[in-house]
Design an enzyme around this catalytic site. Structure first.
Site, mmCIF file in Angstrom:
data_model
loop_
_atom_site.group_PDB
_atom_site.id
_atom_site.type_symbol
_atom_site.label_atom_id
_atom_site.label_comp_id
_atom_site.label_asym_id
_atom_site.label_seq_id
_atom_site.Cartn_x
_atom_site.Cartn_y
_atom_site.Cartn_z
ATOM 1 N N ASP A 16 4.570 11.387 19.931
ATOM 2 C CA ASP A 16 4.361 12.845 19.913
ATOM 3 C C ASP A 16 5.728 13.515 19.701
ATOM 4 O OD1 ASP A 16 2.267 15.075 20.685
ATOM 5 O OD2 ASP A 16 4.193 15.621 21.642
ATOM 6 N N ASP A 27 5.071 21.972 9.140
ATOM 7 C CA ASP A 27 4.407 20.978 8.281
ATOM 8 C C ASP A 27 5.416 20.003 7.692
ATOM 9 O OD1 ASP A 27 2.027 22.183 8.824
ATOM 10 O OD2 ASP A 27 1.894 23.279 6.908
ATOM 11 N N GLU A 40 0.829 17.238 16.258
ATOM 12 C CA GLU A 40 2.047 16.463 16.171
ATOM 13 C C GLU A 40 1.897 15.077 16.805
ATOM 14 O OE1 GLU A 40 2.322 19.085 19.883
ATOM 15 O OE2 GLU A 40 1.425 19.096 17.899
#
Length: 579
Positions: free
Chosen positions: A444, A461, A487
């Site tokens: 993450d 992005d 994410e």
């Protein structure tokens, strides 16, 4: 090239011919080796038995001849007409003894001895007036008839003169007590039988031709000492062998002489004849093993010759038969090749030959008819198919695009959650079936919301795409990398234990931390990730249990300050991992 592959490249005729030749060679070799092995054994047994029989014949001849000499001397001692001349008329007695010697020249010496040991009369006057009181035959015959074993001459040697072969004279002694009309013993009559007599018996027993002409016969005394043959006076039998002979008077397989392994041997022990007690002589007959096996070698040669002739005949027959079979097949092959090369030709001519070849020809003709019908239908179907080809290709392309969209995350190009879970479950089934290892890593991006809030969603992005690329770069081709949403990423590592999973996670963390990510042409942003690792455990219900456990480790890494790796082993690992 391997032999089967080379053999398969040969024609049927060549294969059948070579196969027949190989079979003939195998059968002839097998028959030859079997005949040699069995024949040598049987020949050895037969020859050994014949040698034992030959030894028994000679032992019997020796006993019978000695019995005759034994009886002759005994008869001479008991003759009533001689009772008045034993002591009173030496000249008359000498004449009687010399006539007996003339009738059987193997008597080297016959004489009458008084009780004091003085020779009264003897053949050719030899030893007359001399004392033989110390001779064993004289002492033995004072009590009963005496037979003495072979010995060299002592007193007679000088009188008889040298032998032609320069060998010493050797005799067998026979002696009887002589009594007068009242039964009173008055002396001893003794005879020295030349041992040359035994050599003559030996020559008469030995064959003069055939393989047994090379046989050898020896005579040994009861103690194993050689009396006639090689190594005269040498002891050639052990006490154990002599003891065995006392229980078995004839047999074979005796270890005797020089290089006993090169000879076949038979033996017999003399037992005497009627009232002649015998001297326990041992007759040993020998034949070289090479001569005994000579008929077997001739037999093997004959088998090889017959086998070679039959092999040539068999190869010729196989060549002829294979030609009858291969000829029609070759014709069918040529016609089939012409049909394949020339357009419009779809008819196979009828071929004669063996029943199977005719049936093959019929089957191929029927097949060609069906092929012709199928070609017609194929032409119609082809025209219809061509009209739909463009539509089909376009539809296939649409389906492929939809499939990729359904399985791929559009932002990163990684597998999405659905495609990852479907593939991962198949991998779980594999590793549990074959007891292999499987690890899960959950990653993450740290403080991702801050990136979005500070630089905008386009920058966010760009960060997600670059993190995805670096996670993929750190993985192997066999590993699966997926974006689960936002994410968060999940990585499945095949054939990996906890150590390998932690190593991958640390490598990916360093790759992401070590280089800032470009978000446009002028700006970069530095990000870090936190990762949690685990391995598939025995009690995991599915892959989701492992993912949840790795996710728990991830939250532990977050709580510990982020930008780090945590491993969870809170359950028992699977059998593969444990191993």
């Amino acid at each position: 090239m391997r032999l089967p592959g080379l053999f398969n490249k040969l024609s049927i005729r060549a294969q059948m011919t070579l196969g027949t030749a190989g079979l003939v060679v195998f059968l002839v070799a097998g028959a030859t080796l079997s005949a040699a092995w069995l024949g040598r054994d049987k020949a050895s047994q037969l020859v050994s038995t014949q040698l034992a029989e030959q030894s028994a014949v000679m032992a019997d001849r020796l006993d019978r001849d000695m019995a005759v000499r034994y009886h002759e001397i005994g008869t001479l001692a008991d003759l009533q007409p001689l009772r008045n001349v034993w002591q009173d008329n030496p000249n008359a007695l000498r004449g009687v003894l010399e006539r007996l010697q003339d009738s059987y020249p193997d008597y080297a010496w016959i004489g009458f001895v008084k009780l004091d040991g003085t020779v009264v009369a003897a053949t050719k006057g030899m030893l007359e007036g001399l004392s033989v009181a110390q001779r064993p035959w004289f002492a033995g015959a004072r009590d009963k008839p005496f037979v003495g074993d072979v010995h060299e001459a002592l007193l007679l040697a000088k009188l008889l003169g040298p032998r032609a072969d320069n060998e010493p004279f050797r005799f067998v002694d026979v002696a009887y007590p002589v009594r007068d009309a009242d039964g009173t013993m008055i002396g001893v009559i003794g005879a020295h039988l030349s041992w040359d007599w035994a050599s003559e018996v030996r020559q008469s027993v030995l064959p003069s031709d055939g393989r047994f002409a090379t046989a050898d016969i020896s005579i040994l005394d009861m103690n194993g000492r050689v009396l006639l043959g090689k190594h005269v006076n040498a002891v050639m039998l052990s006490p154990e062998q002599l003891a065995a002979m006392r229980t078995r008077s004839s047999g074979s397989g005796l270890a005797y002489g020089d290089n006993p392994a090169h000879w076949l041997t038979g033996y017999a022990v003399s037992k005497g004849y009627r009232d002649y007690p015998g001297l326990g002589w041992i007759v040993v007959a020998q034949l070289p093993i090479a001569m005994a096996h000579e008929p077997i070698r001739d037999l093997v040669g004959s088998i090889l010759l017959v086998g070679a002739v039959l092999g040539i005949i068999g190869v010729l027959i196989a060549f002829w038969l294979s030609g009858r079979l291969a000829g029609p097949i070759q014709s069918i092959t040529q016609e089939a090749d012409r049909i394949g090369r020339e357009a419009g030709v779809n008819t196979l001519p009828r071929v004669g030959g063996a029943l199977e070849v005719v049936q093959l020809s019929r089957a191929l003709r029927s097949l060609l008819r069906r092929v012709g019908m199928a070609e017609q239908r194929l032409e119609v179907a082809t025209r219809d198919a061509e009209s739909h080809a463009a539509e089909t290709r376009e539809l296939s392309q649409d389906i492929e695009r939809l499939r990729r969209l359904s399985e791929t995350d559009p932002l990163t190009g990684l597998l999405n959650r659905r495609a990852f879970l479907s593939t991962a479950e198949r991998q779980v089934t594999y590793v549990r079936r074959y007891s292999r290892n499987l690890a899960i890593v959950v990653a993450d991006i740290d403080h991702f919301k801050l990136v979005n809030d500070t630089h905008g969603h386009a920058a966010g992005d760009a960060v997600i795409r670059e993190v995805a690329n670096r996670l993929q770069a750190a993985a192997r081709e066999t590993d699966l990398v997926a974006r689960f949403g936002g994410e968060e990423f999940v990585v499945l590592l095949m054939e990996s234990d906890v150590t390998a999973a932690a190593s991958y996670a640390e490598r990916a963390r360093i790759m992401i931390q070590g280089s800032p990510i470009k978000i446009d042409n002028s700006q970069t942003v530095s990000v870090t990730i936190s990762l949690g690792c685990t391995i598939l455990a025995v009690d995991d219900r599915d892959i989701q249990d492992a993912i949840d456990r790795a996710d728990g480790a991830l939250y532990g890494a977050k709580a510990a300050g982020r930008n780090r790796v945590r491993v969870s082993l809170s359950v028992v690992p699977s059998a593969a991992a444990a191993g």
